[in-house]
Write an enzyme that holds these catalytic residues in place. Structure first.
Site, PDB file in Angstrom:
ATOM      1  N   ASP A  51      79.099   5.838  88.534  1.00  0.00           N
ATOM      2  CA  ASP A  51      78.863   4.470  89.004  1.00  0.00           C
ATOM      3  C   ASP A  51      78.314   4.495  90.431  1.00  0.00           C
ATOM      4  O   ASP A  51      77.967   3.449  90.984  1.00  0.00           O
ATOM      5  CB  ASP A  51      80.101   3.579  88.858  1.00  0.00           C
ATOM      6  CG  ASP A  51      81.289   4.069  89.659  1.00  0.00           C
ATOM      7  OD1 ASP A  51      81.194   5.123  90.315  1.00  0.00           O
ATOM      8  OD2 ASP A  51      82.341   3.379  89.632  1.00  0.00           O
ATOM      9  N   SER A  52      78.178   5.704  90.995  1.00  0.00           N
ATOM     10  CA  SER A  52      77.452   5.844  92.265  1.00  0.00           C
ATOM     11  C   SER A  52      76.013   5.357  92.107  1.00  0.00           C
ATOM     12  O   SER A  52      75.308   5.170  93.097  1.00  0.00           O
ATOM     13  CB  SER A  52      77.465   7.310  92.732  1.00  0.00           C
ATOM     14  OG  SER A  52      77.060   8.172  91.688  1.00  0.00           O
ATOM     15  N   ASP A  90      80.697   7.250  83.496  1.00  0.00           N
ATOM     16  CA  ASP A  90      81.715   6.573  84.297  1.00  0.00           C
ATOM     17  C   ASP A  90      82.026   5.204  83.703  1.00  0.00           C
ATOM     18  O   ASP A  90      81.111   4.476  83.297  1.00  0.00           O
ATOM     19  CB  ASP A  90      81.146   6.336  85.714  1.00  0.00           C
ATOM     20  CG  ASP A  90      82.007   6.970  86.786  1.00  0.00           C
ATOM     21  OD1 ASP A  90      83.154   7.360  86.498  1.00  0.00           O
ATOM     22  OD2 ASP A  90      81.503   7.092  87.916  1.00  0.00           O
ATOM     23  N   LYS A 119      84.850   8.740  82.173  1.00  0.00           N
ATOM     24  CA  LYS A 119      85.677   8.977  83.356  1.00  0.00           C
ATOM     25  C   LYS A 119      86.180   7.639  83.890  1.00  0.00           C
ATOM     26  O   LYS A 119      85.419   6.675  83.924  1.00  0.00           O
ATOM     27  CB  LYS A 119      84.866   9.698  84.444  1.00  0.00           C
ATOM     28  CG  LYS A 119      85.647   9.876  85.752  1.00  0.00           C
ATOM     29  CD  LYS A 119      84.956  10.805  86.721  1.00  0.00           C
ATOM     30  CE  LYS A 119      83.878  10.173  87.580  1.00  0.00           C
ATOM     31  NZ  LYS A 119      84.336   9.032  88.416  1.00  0.00           N
ATOM     32  N   GLU A 121      88.904   5.876  87.044  1.00  0.00           N
ATOM     33  CA  GLU A 121      89.623   6.124  88.292  1.00  0.00           C
ATOM     34  C   GLU A 121      91.069   5.661  88.172  1.00  0.00           C
ATOM     35  O   GLU A 121      91.359   4.682  87.493  1.00  0.00           O
ATOM     36  CB  GLU A 121      88.931   5.381  89.446  1.00  0.00           C
ATOM     37  CG  GLU A 121      87.511   5.853  89.672  1.00  0.00           C
ATOM     38  CD  GLU A 121      86.827   5.180  90.866  1.00  0.00           C
ATOM     39  OE1 GLU A 121      87.480   4.400  91.590  1.00  0.00           O
ATOM     40  OE2 GLU A 121      85.625   5.434  91.060  1.00  0.00           O
ATOM     41  N   GLU A 188      88.631  13.868  94.450  1.00  0.00           N
ATOM     42  CA  GLU A 188      87.627  13.494  95.461  1.00  0.00           C
ATOM     43  C   GLU A 188      88.260  13.341  96.844  1.00  0.00           C
ATOM     44  O   GLU A 188      89.265  12.621  97.017  1.00  0.00           O
ATOM     45  CB  GLU A 188      86.936  12.170  95.059  1.00  0.00           C
ATOM     46  CG  GLU A 188      85.898  11.740  96.113  1.00  0.00           C
ATOM     47  CD  GLU A 188      84.945  10.646  95.649  1.00  0.00           C
ATOM     48  OE1 GLU A 188      85.001  10.238  94.477  1.00  0.00           O
ATOM     49  OE2 GLU A 188      84.115  10.220  96.483  1.00  0.00           O
TER      50      GLU A 188
END
Ligand code: KIV
Length: 272
Positions: A51-52, A90, A119, A121, A188
């Site tokens: 999602d960057s 993501d 993925k 978070e 991270e």
């Protein structure tokens, strides 16, 4: 085992074998078919449609505006451009936090677009969701430490897991994700010693970004590694274009540096 000898699309079983053989896993973020082809040819073993993309593709100042449709669009492009890399999509902000069923539905969209794993978070608070998804056929990668979707709760993009209590919380979070069925976890922006401890504690693959050299593998944001746009980056970033003759050469150097353990070095590492 070397992934270089495998000419088909890599699976999570292949990545597990690379890890068990003591070889580092090399992951890059990727968002389009052209870079996917280039990274595939350079020997990158896993590609994360991160999602960057909200920052580096869409020009936002955070990952928060990214949608499931955005990630699905870019996942399909990366899949079309690559033949070998394992593909992880993501789950964007707001697409999984509400309920396991919501997470499952959105993960199905990303898997249908070409992902082999999703993925998300978060730590122990996501364990029930991870278990729900894995039991229904969706491989899951966790993400702890600096979790950019929580930037406003964290109060900025800061190193996490500093101090005994925070380090213990992070270890407990990682263990609860593993126990829920996650088969990979991104660490991270945490101290290198903590990342090493988590990697020893877990049986599953750990992928570091700003987490020192002792994780099972590394992930790099493509635009950081290739210095796009040129300029100052986070401490853990190395500009692989420096001294390279082409983008392919830079990507090959990144693979070599991660495999031989020369990246990340002490200058890219946070201490506790
Ligand atoms: O979105 C992303 O690029 C990521 C990496 C930083 C791991 O989540």
């Amino acid at each position: 085992m070397s992934a270089q000898t495998i000419s088909r699309r890599l699976t999570q079983a292949d990545l597990a074998k690379i890890y068990q053989a003591g070889e580092k896993i090399v992951m890059f973020t990727c968002y389009d078919a052209s870079f996917a082809r280039l990274l595939d040819n350079a020997g990158i073993e896993a590609m994360l449609i991160g999602d960057s993309l909200g920052n580096v593709i869409q020009g936002h100042d955070s990952t928060l505006p990214v949608t499931v449709a955005d990630i699905a669009y870019h996942t399909a492009a990366v899949k079309r451009g690559s033949d070998r890399a394992f593909i992880i999509a993501d789950m964007p902000f707001g697409s999984y936090q509400e309920a396991p069923e919501q997470a499952y539905r959105n993960a199905v969209t990303l898997m249908a677009a070409g992902a082999q794993m999703v993925k998300l978070e978060g730590g122990r608070e996501m364990a029930a969701t991870v278990e729900f998804m894995v039991q229904r056929g969706i491989p899951v990668c966790g993400h702890v430490g600096l979790t950019p979707q929580s930037v406003h709760v964290l109060g900025g993009y800061k190193v996490q897991g500093k101090g005994e209590a925070a380090a213990q919380r992070l270890k407990d979070d990682a263990l609860s994700l593993q126990n829920a069925g996650a088969t990979m976890i991104v660490l991270e922006a945490i101290p290198a010693a903590l990342a090493a401890e988590v990697t020893t504690l877990l049986k599953i693959i750990t992928i570091g970004i700003g987490a020192g050299k002792d994780t099972s593998g590394q992930v790099m944001v493509l635009h950081d590694a290739f210095d796009i746009p040129p300029g100052k980056k986070a401490k853990f970033v190395r500009n692989f274009m420096d001294g390279a003759t082409s983008i392919h050469d830079a990507a090959s150097r990144a693979v070599a540096a991660i495999k031989e353990g020369s990246y990340p070095g002490p200058e890219h590492t946070y201490n506790g």
